[in-house]
Design an enzyme around this catalytic site. Structure first.
Site, short mmCIF file in Angstrom:
data_model
loop_
_atom_site.label_atom_id
_atom_site.label_comp_id
_atom_site.label_asym_id
_atom_site.label_seq_id
_atom_site.Cartn_x
_atom_site.Cartn_y
_atom_site.Cartn_z
N LYS A 68 -2.84 -2.38 -13.57
CA LYS A 68 -1.48 -2.78 -13.21
C LYS A 68 -1.49 -3.39 -11.83
O LYS A 68 -2.06 -2.82 -10.90
CB LYS A 68 -0.53 -1.57 -13.22
CG LYS A 68 0.94 -1.96 -13.10
CD LYS A 68 1.46 -2.45 -14.42
CE LYS A 68 2.84 -3.06 -14.31
NZ LYS A 68 2.81 -4.41 -13.69
N LYS A 92 -2.39 3.57 -5.39
CA LYS A 92 -0.93 3.60 -5.45
C LYS A 92 -0.45 4.21 -6.76
O LYS A 92 0.45 5.06 -6.78
CB LYS A 92 -0.38 2.18 -5.29
CG LYS A 92 1.10 2.10 -5.00
CD LYS A 92 1.54 0.66 -4.84
CE LYS A 92 0.81 -0.04 -3.73
NZ LYS A 92 1.29 -1.44 -3.55
N LYS A 104 -5.13 -6.63 -9.77
CA LYS A 104 -4.41 -7.61 -8.97
C LYS A 104 -4.90 -9.00 -9.37
O LYS A 104 -6.01 -9.17 -9.87
CB LYS A 104 -4.65 -7.40 -7.47
CG LYS A 104 -3.49 -7.85 -6.60
CD LYS A 104 -2.32 -6.88 -6.67
CE LYS A 104 -1.17 -7.32 -5.76
NZ LYS A 104 -0.10 -6.30 -5.69
N THR A 188 10.89 -2.46 -4.83
CA THR A 188 9.98 -2.19 -3.71
C THR A 188 10.77 -1.78 -2.47
O THR A 188 10.45 -0.78 -1.82
CB THR A 188 9.10 -3.41 -3.40
OG1 THR A 188 8.37 -3.77 -4.57
CG2 THR A 188 8.13 -3.11 -2.28
N ASN A 219 11.78 -10.48 -0.48
CA ASN A 219 12.50 -9.60 -1.38
C ASN A 219 12.48 -8.15 -0.92
O ASN A 219 13.52 -7.50 -0.81
CB ASN A 219 11.90 -9.72 -2.79
CG ASN A 219 12.76 -9.05 -3.84
OD1 ASN A 219 13.98 -9.12 -3.78
ND2 ASN A 219 12.14 -8.38 -4.78
N SER A 356 8.08 -1.17 -12.44
CA SER A 356 7.30 -1.92 -13.42
C SER A 356 6.86 -1.01 -14.56
O SER A 356 6.87 -1.40 -15.73
CB SER A 356 6.06 -2.54 -12.75
OG SER A 356 6.36 -3.77 -12.16
#
Length: 428
Positions: A68, A92, A104, A188, A219, A356
């Site tokens: 992820k 994370k 990533k 986030t 954002n 997510s």
């Protein structure tokens, strides 16, 4: 490789190792990414020219579940950077106890130089190149720097075209109408806010007595800045890639967000008369923002913003890492020695991957939640893991960063050991 971003990221594990018991097999697994893909993406530009863009996707570890992690479009994207980000994502997801591994992706490009049609061609070309490397049960991309719901919608659509089937769970951060989750676009920043509020109470900090500077008004940075301002914190400085503004009396964050969204910048003007009260302000650089004498500093831009070169300039009492890797490993010791409290990225900015995960669950179940339910679940997750890491930091008298890695390593070690270790095979 010793001076690479990945080598720098790996240094954070060394200190955590003193406080856990983990098998040698697990450590050996975590030294290397499971798989790395480098692709070339040909794009026909609007003027008829052909350009080739390098693209990457790294799946660092998938012991706890599918990979992820986001996809970023930036001129500085490299395999080293993507590997480092996938490494951080591994921890994370473990820290937040999500059933994912770390991954990533990225493309080396300045998206600001592309037209919307060129950006779409690039995005679809990237998915063409990595389609066999991703999937709802393998590796699930998401937004990152300079990628947004529209880009994620193109990615999902192209994947579906290639696979000749509908797979909404292949990416997260999609538009709501294509199966995205409410609350994902602000997750986030919202998650960071929950962590900040939880820890500020432990420090007996009152919002109205706490000054804040936010580097990176994208954002995540804009959302956390506005939430803090609404709670009563005095946000005195914000910046984006072009520069920033500072007002000792505090800034009107909602008006600045309105101006930036309308005009794509915050440096030239504070805000419009029609939407706020003009206050006296200064134009400052990103470097000057980092050196402001504030209580709370929030780096929410790119990695390596605070390094050995400028760490002596930092005057904030608390730093919450909303960006990935904004503080280099060689700056940690100096900040700790001066009593500056750092809360790490693998906790603070984990709200994005948490929602997510919620989106992935909703896609697979076909049952969609309200924004209130999403935010409530996010709040519970962030506060629960923040409390656990705080307790580890107190128990071992270690920094929050080290405690977060201890927390993540414990979970990763348990999962890796469940496959069988040297002790199992040698000693039965």
């Amino acid at each position: 490789m010793s001076d690479s971003l990945f080598a720098d990221a790996s240094k954070r594990l060394e200190r955590a190792m003193k406080y856990i018991s983990i098998s040698e097999d697990a450590l050996e697994y975590l030294k290397y990414p499971k798989s790395s893909l480098i692709v070339s993406i040909p794009v026909r530009m609007d003027n008829g020219a052909l350009r080739i863009f390098p693209g990457y996707r790294v799946r660092y570890d998938d012991t706890r579940g599918p990979g992820k992690g986001g996809v970023r479009y930036h001129p500085n994207v490299s395999l080293d950077e993507v590997t480092s980000l996938a490494f951080w994502m591994t921890f994370k997801c473990a820290v937040l106890d999500l059933p994912f591994g770390g991954a990533k992706g990225g493309v080396t490009v300045n998206p600001k130089e592309l037209s919307k049609l060129e950006l779409e061609r690039l995005t679809r070309g990237y998915i063409e190149a990595i389609a066999d490397f991703i999937g709802p049960d393998i590796d699930i991309p998401a937004p990152d720097v300079y990628t947004n719901p529209m880009v994620m919608g193109w990615m999902m659509d192209q994947y579906n075209i290639i696979k000749r089937s509908l797979n909404p769970a292949v990416v997260t951060g999609k538009p709501i109408t294509l199966g995205g989750s409410v609350g994902r676009n602000t997750a986030t920043g919202t998650g960071a806010y929950f962590t900040i509020e939880t820890l500020m109470r432990k420090f007996d900090r009152q919002p109205h007595e706490t000054t804040v500077a936010v580097q990176g008004f994208g954002n995540a940075g804009a959302v956390v800045a506005e939430l803090l301002a609404k709670t009563g914190y005095k946000v005195v400085a914000v910046s984006d890639s072009k520069g920033g503004i500072y007002a000792k009396k505090g800034l009107d964050i909602p008006s600045i967000r309105h101006y930036k969204e309308s005009n794509k910048g915050i440096q030239a003007i504070y805000c419009e008369d029609s939407v706020c009260n003009i206050v006296e302000h200064e134009i400052i650089s990103n470097e000057e923002l980092l050196a402001l004498e504030v209580d709370l500093l929030i780096p929410a831009a790119l990695e390596n913003q605070i390094t050995a070169a400028n760490v002596k300039d930092i005057k904030a009492k608390y730093i919450f890492e909303v960006a990935n890797g904004p503080i280099s490993a060689d700056a940690d010791a100096d900040l700790e020695a001066r009593g500056i409290y750092v809360v790490p990225d693998i906790l603070v900015n984990a709200g994005g991957v948490t929602v997510s995960y919620f989106e992935w669950v909703q896609n697979r179940s076909g049952l969609y939640w309200s924004v209130e339910e999403v935010n409530q679940r996010l709040q519970q997750k962030m506060i629960k893991e923040t409390e656990k890491i705080w307790q580890l930091a107190e128990e071992f008298d270690i920094p929050m960063r080290t405690a977060a890695y201890v927390h993540g390593l414990n979970r990763l070690g348990e999962a890796l050991s469940a496959k069988g270790t040297r002790d199992y095979y040698v000693n039965g």
